[in-house]
Motif scaffolding. Structure first.
Motif, PDB file in Angstrom:
ATOM      1  N   SER A   1      -5.587  -6.265  -1.941  1.00 42.77           N
ATOM      2  CA  SER A   1      -5.945  -5.848  -0.578  1.00 42.77           C
ATOM      3  C   SER A   1      -6.788  -6.867   0.170  1.00 42.77           C
ATOM      4  O   SER A   1      -6.733  -6.940   1.401  1.00 42.77           O
ATOM      5  N   GLU A   2      -7.566  -7.675  -0.551  1.00 39.70           N
ATOM      6  CA  GLU A   2      -8.425  -8.660   0.097  1.00 39.70           C
ATOM      7  C   GLU A   2      -7.817 -10.063   0.100  1.00 39.70           C
ATOM      8  O   GLU A   2      -8.463 -11.018   0.522  1.00 39.70           O
TER       9      GLU A   2
ATOM     10  N   ASN B   1       1.233   1.461  -4.434  1.00 37.94           N
ATOM     11  CA  ASN B   1      -0.175   1.740  -4.199  1.00 37.94           C
ATOM     12  C   ASN B   1      -1.062   1.385  -5.380  1.00 37.94           C
ATOM     13  O   ASN B   1      -2.228   1.000  -5.205  1.00 37.94           O
ATOM     14  N   ASP B   2      -0.534   1.510  -6.601  1.00 37.77           N
ATOM     15  CA  ASP B   2      -1.345   1.186  -7.773  1.00 37.77           C
ATOM     16  C   ASP B   2      -1.655  -0.299  -7.870  1.00 37.77           C
ATOM     17  O   ASP B   2      -2.562  -0.717  -8.583  1.00 37.77           O
TER      18      ASP B   2
ATOM     19  N   TYR C   1      -2.177  -2.094  -4.998  1.00 36.91           N
ATOM     20  CA  TYR C   1      -2.782  -2.485  -3.712  1.00 36.91           C
ATOM     21  C   TYR C   1      -4.236  -2.933  -3.859  1.00 36.91           C
ATOM     22  O   TYR C   1      -4.660  -3.917  -3.242  1.00 36.91           O
ATOM     23  N   SER C   2      -5.020  -2.230  -4.648  1.00 39.53           N
ATOM     24  CA  SER C   2      -6.434  -2.579  -4.773  1.00 39.53           C
ATOM     25  C   SER C   2      -6.623  -3.999  -5.291  1.00 39.53           C
ATOM     26  O   SER C   2      -7.621  -4.659  -4.974  1.00 39.53           O
ATOM     27  N   ARG C   3      -5.664  -4.480  -6.061  1.00 50.67           N
ATOM     28  CA  ARG C   3      -5.756  -5.839  -6.619  1.00 50.67           C
ATOM     29  C   ARG C   3      -5.546  -6.911  -5.551  1.00 50.67           C
ATOM     30  O   ARG C   3      -6.125  -7.989  -5.624  1.00 50.67           O
TER      31      ARG C   3
ATOM     32  N   LYS D   1       0.827  -1.199   0.000  1.00 52.21           N
ATOM     33  CA  LYS D   1       0.000   0.000   0.000  1.00 52.21           C
ATOM     34  C   LYS D   1       0.864   1.252   0.000  1.00 52.21           C
ATOM     35  O   LYS D   1       0.547   2.247  -0.656  1.00 52.21           O
TER      36      LYS D   1
END
Length: 578
Positions: free
Chosen positions: A498-499, A491-492, A494-496, A487
């Protein structure tokens, strides 16, 4: 209950199945207040399931205590009367009521079918019950004399009928416990203590402000006028309002920080607990007391079941170690909560929960992760700190990094940074080295309050030689630390991820090497990740997953070996070079 249930004529009640059982009951571990609660439970239960037939909104229960100091009638010394104006018992119900382990038709507060019998015999060998049901004309009385039954080799008692009783008008029940056992005898101080605890147990049923109020509970001592047993909460239950606090030590100097905006430290709780064949919906709240209270002045977690308190009182607090830590922790003074646990099993004395406490608290912390933040705030908040002594900042990122943070060491082959890699040195054990290394992770630029909590938990479990718990904590330290690094620096991406759980995260990083790793600097880190990807059968991540699912029980040496094996990834997550 209907008129079809009415019984006329003489009735004999068999109080067996096994008379020998009555020799055991006096030895049970009752608290006097919880023993008397059995009678009150039965009265409330009957009232709740027959209130449509009654003209009153509230049930009245009066306890008359006669101590060993009672002078007006010495024959009544060391006796207790329990009087309620509930619906009363049908004659046909007395057979079930006096037969141990005969459960009620409808379960609720009355559930095991042994409470009244066990509590009565715990107090005394001689007791009597008189009842008048609102559908019947006659009063029914049963006199129980355990010694007489043993002497006669009998297990049967007779129900006697009469037309009136001075203590019952139209309906209700009176139970008299006479000639209390010597170790159950009453003085005024003990009686007042019992009354205080009963008021706490039934606080929701008696509170004038509660929607659950159905009970008017009163008590008299040695013929005094009955007084209401309404629970009086502590004078100061003020909820803490403050920013997040943290104390940081740099070069032997401590700085006290207030982070972000003020908030109210109150949280509603709602989670589903399922373990070992039992399940329940848990609801309630926790909060931090502005003014801490020592020992049982803070009862800790108060657990309510079917409306009444099971554990968590001012006589015996309930502070699970996994949540509160040791008694000298600030959270023992500050953290308070009330949880409704309907559906979880209790002991038949109804003063303990019959469940896996550790599993319960672990699930609370897993589904309500902010509770860990509350625990940290309890430890970090200092009421005595003045504004002048406090540094106000917007976020944890504003805390200066340690000035003496060691420079990364490079290897000739790969240039990968090594930070205090644990190894056995003279005079310094491998475990000590590992504990020091884990301590250093807390100084990382990604270490927030949550990560520090998990690192501390890992160190504690290692010190306590609890390898399974240590493995579970290690998994979180690796997973959350790696995600925190992604993160911050990627950061780009991270959304992929994060879970992702730890296995999915490791697999993704292996399959997308160029997204996260430098071909020159991160050789050993990538090897660590690659070894633990799903394509390898014996990686440590797979072992951690097996431990989490109960498929493998490691020893302490194996956990220490895992930490050493994971160090390249931990170094990358917590001490990555820019």
């Amino acid at each position: 209950m209907s008129r079809d249930d009415l019984t006329t004529g003489d009735l004999e009640v068999d109080v067996a199945p096994d008379m020998g059982m009555y020799r055991i009951l006096p030895q049970q571990g009752y608290n006097p207040a919880f023993a008397l609660a059995e009678f009150i439970d039965n009265a409330i239960h009957a009232f709740q399931h027959n209130n449509e037939a009654l003209s009153t909104k509230y049930l009245s229960v009066t306890l008359n205590f006669f101590t060993n100091e009672y002078e007006k009638n010495k024959n009544k010394r060391n006796s207790i009367e329990i009087i309620d104006d509930g619906p009363g018992m049908l004659k046909s119900e007395l057979g079930r009521a006096f037969k141990p382990a005969k459960k009620p038709v409808i379960e609720g507060l009355s559930e095991f079918g042994i409470g009244m019998k066990a509590a009565s015999v715990w107090f005394t060998d001689t007791w009597e019950l008189t009842t008048k049901n609102l559908l019947e004309k006659e009063h029914h009385s049963v006199h129980f004399d355990l010694n007489k039954l043993f002497a006669e080799g009998s297990s049967k008692i007779t129900v006697e009928d009469s037309q009136n009783d001075s203590m019952i008008s139209n309906h209700g029940t009176v139970i008299k416990l006479t000639d209390l056992r010597s170790r159950r005898q009453l003085d005024k101080a003990k009686t007042e203590s019992i009354c205080n605890l009963l008021s706490e147990i039934y606080q929701r049923f008696t509170s004038l402000d509660s929607s659950e109020r159905v009970l008017v509970l009163k008590a008299s001592i040695d013929g005094s006028h009955p007084k209401p047993l309404n629970y009086k909460a502590h004078d100061d239950n003020t909820i803490l309002v403050s920013p997040i606090n943290k104390s940081v030590t740099r070069q032997k100097k401590s700085t006290y920080y207030a982070i972000g905006e003020e908030r109210s430290w109150y949280k509603n709780i709602s989670f589903d607990f399922s373990h070992d064949g039992i399940s329940a919906k848990i609801t309630g709240f926790i909060y931090i007391l502005k003014t801490g209270r020592y020992d049982t002045d803070n009862p800790g977690l108060v657990l309510f079941r079917n409306g009444r308190v099971v554990v968590g009182t001012h006589e015996k607090d309930y502070k699970p170690n996994k949540l509160y830590g040791t008694k000298n922790k600030y959270r023992s003074q500050r953290l308070y909560g009330e949880l409704t646990i309907d559906g979880l099993p209790v002991t038949y004395t109804k003063d303990e929960i019959d469940f896996d406490e550790d599993a319960f608290i672990e699930e609370l912390l897993r589904q309500e992760p902010e509770v860990s933040l509350f625990c940290n705030q309890c430890e970090n908040y200092r009421a005595e700190k003045s504004i002048e002594e406090t540094v106000f900042i917007s976020s944890e990122d504003d805390i200066p990094p340690p000035a003496n943070k060691p420079s990364p060491k490079k290897t000739r082959s790969s240039g990968v940074k090594k930070t205090a890699k644990p190894k056995v040195n003279k005079g310094k054990s491998q475990r000590k080295t590992i504990l020091d290394y884990l301590q250093s992770l807390k100084e990382s630029d990604i270490s927030n309050l949550g990560l520090i909590k998990f690192i501390d938990e890992l160190r504690y479990q290692i010190i306590a030689d609890r390898p399974v718990s240590a493995a579970l904590s290690l998994r979180v330290v690796i997973e959350k630390g790696t995600l925190a690094r992604i993160k911050k620096d990627f950061n780009d991406k991270y959304s992929r991820v994060s879970e992702f759980g730890i296995q999915a995260l490791i697999n993704h990083m292996t399959n997308n090497k160029s997204d996260f790793f430098d071909n020159q600097k991160d050789v050993s880190v990538f090897k660590c990740v690659q070894v633990n990807s799903k394509s390898r059968q014996f990686g440590d991540v797979l072992v951690l997953n097996n431990i989490g699912h109960g498929g493998f029980n490691p020893n302490s040496a194996e956990i220490e070996s895992m930490i050493i094996n994971f160090q390249p990834l931990l170094d990358w997550a917590y001490f990555r070079d820019d």
